[in-house]
Design a protein around this motif. Structure first.
Motif: not given
Length: 116
Positions: A93-108
């Motif tokens: 299931a495609a993640p919502p944009q907020e979840q994508i942004l949160a994952r990118m911040r966590e990875r950074r």
């Protein structure tokens, strides 16, 4: 089985590493972690099963791929059908944009040592 790091300690005496199939001695002064299974594996198991694991056996923290499944974080390629406690059996299931942004911040944050 996936593991979550709970808390780190410094050994004051010899201890036995409790990672399954990799039991060896934790030396005094060595850092060890308390880990438990992820709630997706078994919620009841993750609340009472806590192991003392040496830093050599501690798995690195896992951050889902930003575009991974909205339920489990597994990338679309190779996802197939997966089981998780909340949605049960599910397809990617495609993640919502907020979840994508949160994952990118966590990875950074992980790459820069917590600074964002």
């Amino acid at each position: 089985m996936s593991w979550i790091r709970r808390k780190s300690f410094t050994a004051t005496t010899h201890r036995r590493c409790q990672m399954p199939r990799r039991r060896h001695v934790i030396e005094p002064g060595e850092t060890y972690w308390q880990v438990s299974p992820t709630p997706e594996v078994d919620v009841a198991l993750s609340t009472y099963m806590v192991l003392d694991v040496c830093s050599r056996c501690t798995p690195p923290p896992v951050v889902p791929v930003p575009s991974g499944c909205g339920w489990c974080g597994i990338p679309e390629r190779g996802h197939g059908r997966q089981w998780r406690a909340e949605p049960g059996w599910h397809a990617w299931a495609a993640p919502p944009q907020e979840q994508i942004l949160a994952r990118m911040r966590e990875r950074r944050a992980m790459k820069t040592g917590g600074a964002s």
